[in-house]
Write a protein that holds these residues in place. Structure first.
Motif, PDB file in Angstrom:
ATOM      1  N   CYS A 108       0.844  -1.203   0.000  1.00 53.63           N
ATOM      2  CA  CYS A 108       0.000   0.000   0.000  1.00 53.63           C
ATOM      3  C   CYS A 108       0.881   1.255   0.000  1.00 53.63           C
ATOM      4  O   CYS A 108       1.826   1.359   0.781  1.00 53.63           O
ATOM      5  CB  CYS A 108      -0.907  -0.016   1.225  1.00 53.63           C
ATOM      6  SG  CYS A 108      -1.818   1.517   1.481  1.00 53.63           S
ATOM      7  N   CYS A 111       0.182   3.145   3.803  1.00 53.60           N
ATOM      8  CA  CYS A 111       0.582   2.556   5.088  1.00 53.60           C
ATOM      9  C   CYS A 111       1.683   1.500   4.957  1.00 53.60           C
ATOM     10  O   CYS A 111       2.136   0.955   5.964  1.00 53.60           O
ATOM     11  CB  CYS A 111      -0.626   1.945   5.796  1.00 53.60           C
ATOM     12  SG  CYS A 111      -1.231   0.428   5.027  1.00 53.60           S
ATOM     13  N   CYS A 130      -4.567   0.026   0.110  1.00 55.21           N
ATOM     14  CA  CYS A 130      -5.256  -1.090   0.741  1.00 55.21           C
ATOM     15  C   CYS A 130      -6.670  -0.620   1.077  1.00 55.21           C
ATOM     16  O   CYS A 130      -6.965   0.575   1.048  1.00 55.21           O
ATOM     17  CB  CYS A 130      -4.523  -1.561   1.996  1.00 55.21           C
ATOM     18  SG  CYS A 130      -4.634  -0.464   3.416  1.00 55.21           S
ATOM     19  N   CYS A 133      -6.935   2.061   3.978  1.00 54.03           N
ATOM     20  CA  CYS A 133      -6.451   3.396   3.627  1.00 54.03           C
ATOM     21  C   CYS A 133      -7.412   4.060   2.644  1.00 54.03           C
ATOM     22  O   CYS A 133      -7.631   5.268   2.706  1.00 54.03           O
ATOM     23  CB  CYS A 133      -5.050   3.335   3.034  1.00 54.03           C
ATOM     24  SG  CYS A 133      -3.805   2.992   4.288  1.00 54.03           S
TER      25      CYS A 133
HETATM   26 ZN   LIG Z   1      -2.839   1.071   3.518  1.00 57.87          ZN
END
Ligand SMILES: [Zn+2]
Ligand SMILES: [Zn+2]
Ligand SMILES: [Zn+2]
Length: 213
Positions: A108, A111, A130, A133
């Motif tokens: 991602c 994150c 992801c 997020c």
């Molecule tokens: Zn993420």
């Protein structure tokens, strides 16, 4: 011959000099898998693959899938659309060949979390996100993705029951409410004489808007 490698190379090349990224995978047993090959430069067999690797060209990237760091690097330096396509390929492969599962994931952009299921990722511009997020950066009011840093907490009574919305929505709702308030006060002033329509704030507003009451 190196094995368990993902190779990214310049394929394509139809008429003229167009090229595009192509991908193949060679598993632990040394079996060649064509993930994506196109045009004259596309590679669809192990012999050509070996030759390409031996030529050691600048725009051929080899990732060792036994190394998590390498998988992360691939995810970060490759365009999300391609990363997504390669993940999809590995997902399909794993779904059909259960006996030789390949551990593959993408990362991602926000994150750095690992995503191994294609259904759990979304592409936003140049970012690969992801599920968490994406949800954290999506405005529930206008349903557009703007990133978590542009989502602010507001009073749900003033913002259609939303607690978190984007800054654009907040501004828009605030203007909307302001316009309503002025109309209400004008109407009240018109009916009751209070506040005085011909003085103070209402007078200024009346002069600003052409026509007035
Ligand atoms: Zn993420
Ligand atoms: Zn919004
Ligand atoms: Zn809104």
């Amino acid at each position: 011959m190196k094995t368990n490698i993902l190779v990214c190379y310049e394929g394509g090349g139809y008429d003229g000099c167009y090229w595009e990224w192509n991908y193949f995978y060679i598993d632990k047993q040394g079996t060649f898998h064509d993930i994506q090959s196109s045009g004259r430069a596309g590679i669809d067999n192990r012999q050509d693959a070996e030759q390409l690797i031996e030529r050691d060209e600048t725009h051929t990237y080899i990732y060792n899938l036994s190394n998590k760091q390498d998988i992360e690097t691939f995810s970060k330096e490759t365009h999300p659309v391609h990363v997504s396509g390669v993940l999809q390929w590995f997902n399909d492969y794993n779904a059909h060949k259960a006996e030789s599962f390949i551990d593959f994931f993408v990362v991602c952009s926000v994150c750095d979390g690992q995503i191994s299921d294609h259904d759990d990722m979304t592409i936003e511009d140049k970012d690969l996100l992801c599920y968490d997020c994406y949800m954290a950066g999506e405005c529930p009011c206008c349903e557009s993705y703007i990133g978590q840093e542009s989502i602010i907490r507001v009073n749900p009574d003033e913002h259609y029951d939303h607690i978190w919305i984007c800054t654009d929505c907040k501004e828009y709702h605030d203007d909307e409410r302001e316009a309503h308030n002025i109309e209400d006060i004008r109407w009240q002033a018109f009916c009751t004489g209070t506040p005085d329509m011909f003085s103070g704030e209402l007078r200024e507003q009346r002069l600003q808007t052409s026509g007035g009451l």
